[in-house]
Design a protein around this motif. Structure first.
Motif, PDB file in Angstrom:
ATOM      1  N   GLU A 269       0.828  -1.212   0.000  1.00  0.00           N
ATOM      2  CA  GLU A 269       0.000   0.000   0.000  1.00  0.00           C
ATOM      3  C   GLU A 269       0.860   1.258   0.000  1.00  0.00           C
ATOM      4  O   GLU A 269       0.564   2.232  -0.703  1.00  0.00           O
ATOM      5  N   TRP A 270       1.932   1.239   0.777  1.00  0.00           N
ATOM      6  CA  TRP A 270       2.836   2.391   0.835  1.00  0.00           C
ATOM      7  C   TRP A 270       3.493   2.640  -0.524  1.00  0.00           C
ATOM      8  O   TRP A 270       3.603   3.786  -0.979  1.00  0.00           O
ATOM      9  N   ASP A 273       0.887   4.098  -2.931  1.00  0.00           N
ATOM     10  CA  ASP A 273       0.598   5.503  -2.664  1.00  0.00           C
ATOM     11  C   ASP A 273       1.710   6.425  -3.134  1.00  0.00           C
ATOM     12  O   ASP A 273       1.455   7.553  -3.564  1.00  0.00           O
ATOM     13  N   SER A 277       0.304   5.289  -7.810  1.00  0.00           N
ATOM     14  CA  SER A 277      -0.919   6.084  -7.884  1.00  0.00           C
ATOM     15  C   SER A 277      -0.704   7.385  -8.637  1.00  0.00           C
ATOM     16  O   SER A 277      -1.604   7.904  -9.278  1.00  0.00           O
TER      17      SER A 277
END
Length: 304
Positions: A269-270, A273, A277
């Motif tokens: 997820e990090w 992000d 993204s």
């Protein structure tokens, strides 16, 4: 009045069309943004370091190699957080000035004598907020380096796909870099690689105790083959995908202690992000294009 209205109408339309064209160009750039692929490097080593390790980069400070890294997009590099801090005599380490850091891709020769190599200055350094610069712990040892200008795709420069799911242990993986090739040896000028079986977390914890966390993964052969000095940030590749970046370990090419890599699965997820993204905004640009076209049609309708 009629001439003025026509001029205003067409001036407005031309302005909107220009914005639309610029937005379409941006859409095209995002559509053509090269996607990460599985590495073609073979477990057992095919010998073609130049093409097999097309994701590999050398991070260089003031012209000298300091760490390795892995290209995950054409502008983002994954490496270890301890690679992007400057060691101070005071003991407090500062994040490097990005413009001091050079990223060299597409070459097995860290001096970049290969004419097909590409060099870029860093624009931004993002170290994980949980990493301790004073190295009280090596947990969260991960960073992203964003380059000032995109690399261009070639046979020697291709980003690598991130591994999905947890690496459980037992897999035969490999790592590559420009570190020393044996204890007390000199740092290698040319890229080399080594096969590293993945250890289970339980087996590795017996060796390292509380120093090991869930954010780490262990790999080592136990036959005087492993990762050594100069390999920080080096990628750990399992089944053609990026599993980790080299973080720390005891000794050099130890037969007892495996090498510790940052477990990238824990940071999916990090990474999303802070890298992916920002490049995956196609839907946003499509929405803007639709809005601009709607404005043109509406303005033409009410100006009749």
């Amino acid at each position: 009045m009629f001439r003025f209205q026509m001029t205003s109408t067409w001036g407005f339309c031309i302005h909107i069309v220009v914005l639309l064209i610029l937005n379409i160009i941006e859409i095209q750039c995002n559509v053509n943004d090269f996607k990460p692929h599985k590495s073609q490097a073979n477990v057992g080593f095919s010998g073609n370091m130049q093409n097999d390790y097309s994701f590999q980069v050398s991070l260089q400070l003031r012209g000298s190699h300091v760490c390795s890294g892995a290209l995950i997009t054409m502008r983002h590099v994954l490496t270890a957080a301890h690679c992007v801090y400057e060691v101070k005599p005071s003991g407090y380490n500062d994040l490097l000035d990005p413009l001091q850091l050079e990223v060299v891709a597409g070459t097995w020769d860290k001096l970049n004598c290969n004419p097909r190599g590409q060099s870029r200055l860093a624009m931004e350094i993002i170290a994980h907020e949980g990493y301790s610069p004073d190295r009280e712990s090596m947990d969260h040892d991960i960073a992203i380096v964003k380059v000032l200008e995109d690399f261009y795709v070639s046979a020697q420069v291709i980003p690598i796909a991130l591994h999905e799911g947890n690496a459980t242990g037992g897999e035969i993986c490999h790592s590559s870099g420009w570190g020393v090739t044996h204890s007390h040896g000199l740092v290698s000028r040319y890229l080399s690689n080594v096969l590293l079986p993945l250890w289970t977390y339980k087996r590795c914890q017996i060796r390292y105790g509380s120093g090991l966390t869930d954010n780490m993964v262990c790999a080592g052969s136990g036959h005087k083959k492993g990762v050594c000095q100069g390999e920080s940030g080096a990628p750990l590749i399992c089944e053609g995908e990026l599993v980790g970046v080299m973080s720390w370990g005891f000794g050099c090419i130890s037969t007892t202690f495996p090498t510790i890599f940052t477990n990238l699965t824990q940071y999916a997820e990090w990474i999303e992000d802070n890298a992916f993204s920002s490049t995956n905004n196609l839907q946003y640009h499509m929405s803007i294009s639709y809005l601009l076209v709607s404005y043109v049609l509406y303005y033409l309708y009410v100006s009749k």
